[in-house]
Design an enzyme around this catalytic site. Structure first.
Site, short mmCIF file in Angstrom:
data_model
loop_
_atom_site.label_atom_id
_atom_site.label_comp_id
_atom_site.label_asym_id
_atom_site.label_seq_id
_atom_site.Cartn_x
_atom_site.Cartn_y
_atom_site.Cartn_z
N THR A 52 0.86 -1.15 0.00
CA THR A 52 0.00 0.00 0.00
C THR A 52 0.90 1.20 0.00
O THR A 52 2.10 1.10 0.23
CB THR A 52 -0.97 0.06 1.19
N LYS A 71 -8.22 3.04 2.65
CA LYS A 71 -7.31 2.91 3.80
C LYS A 71 -7.18 4.22 4.57
O LYS A 71 -6.29 4.39 5.38
CB LYS A 71 -5.95 2.45 3.30
N GLY A 97 -4.35 7.23 7.91
CA GLY A 97 -4.21 6.22 6.87
C GLY A 97 -3.36 5.09 7.39
O GLY A 97 -2.49 5.31 8.23
N ALA A 129 2.61 4.86 -7.66
CA ALA A 129 1.83 3.79 -8.32
C ALA A 129 2.48 3.34 -9.62
O ALA A 129 2.37 2.17 -9.99
CB ALA A 129 0.40 4.27 -8.57
N THR A 143 1.12 -0.95 -5.31
CA THR A 143 0.40 0.31 -5.21
C THR A 143 -0.33 0.53 -6.53
O THR A 143 0.25 0.30 -7.59
CB THR A 143 1.38 1.48 -4.95
N SER A 171 4.57 -0.02 1.20
CA SER A 171 5.58 -0.50 0.24
C SER A 171 5.97 0.56 -0.77
O SER A 171 7.10 0.59 -1.24
CB SER A 171 5.07 -1.74 -0.48
N CYS A 209 5.76 1.18 -7.86
CA CYS A 209 5.55 0.09 -6.90
C CYS A 209 4.44 -0.85 -7.38
O CYS A 209 3.31 -0.41 -7.58
CB CYS A 209 5.19 0.67 -5.53
#
Length: 183
Positions: A12, A44, A57, A168, A174, A136, A171
């Site tokens: 995440t 989240k 979060g 995003a 993500t 992550s 990763c």
């Protein structure tokens, strides 16, 4: 990092930026078990406190994060309008309680005055530069947000959105389904 255990949930990205009068926190929507995406639209990010003026979060195990949200809410009732005191009291419990010590989650909590990272080790960390990231993709988002803050006149919201997009893109844990909350 290569993750070999298919039973562990990874990933995440949560990012918070405070700039001027704005505090923005965002999280992606991906939930993964091992190398498999099991949900792409998880939320989240949660508002906390009686007046919903605190945003949090989480990264890590979902059930553990909800336990921490509940515990933090209890601390906020005990210490209204004192986010730092509530965070420290939660961290004390996290370190000393046998059940809480096993929780696998991290949180960012913020209001207009303060921002903290709460770790599974019972740490309460206040970022020096008003930027915090976990998960992550957290280091990717943190790096991008720091660069955007230093080298642009973007608003906090635009910094967060741009940094989350960069995270995003890099990763694999993500995604681009970003939930943004503004205080």
């Amino acid at each position: 990092m290569i993750h070999d255990n298919p039973n562990i949930w990874y990933g995440t990205t949560i990012l918070a930026v405070k700039k001027g009068d704005s505090v923005i926190i965002a999280g992606d929507g991906q939930v993964s078990i091992g190398h498999t995406v099991v949900k792409s639209s998880a939320n989240k990010i949660r508002r906390l406190g009686k007046d919903q003026s605190i945003v949090s979060g989480f990264a890590g195990a979902t059930a553990d994060a909800f336990t921490l949200f509940e515990r933090l809410e209890e601390k906020l009732k005990d210490y209204p309008n004192q986010l730092s005191r509530a965070a420290v009291e939660l961290a004390k419990d996290w370190r000393s309680d046998k059940y809480l010590r096993k929780l696998e989650a991290m949180m960012i909590v913020a209001n207009k005055k303060s921002m903290f990272i709460l770790t599974g080790n019972g740490d309460v960390l206040e970022p020096e530069d008003n930027i915090a990231a976990i998960g992550s993709g957290g280091n990717y988002a943190l790096s991008a947000a720091k660069a955007l803050t230093q080298h642009s006149q973007l608003t906090a919201e635009n910094i967060v959105k741009s940094a989350m997009k960069i995270a995003a893109d890099i990763c694999v844990y993500t995604n681009h389904n970003i939930v943004v909350e503004k205080i």
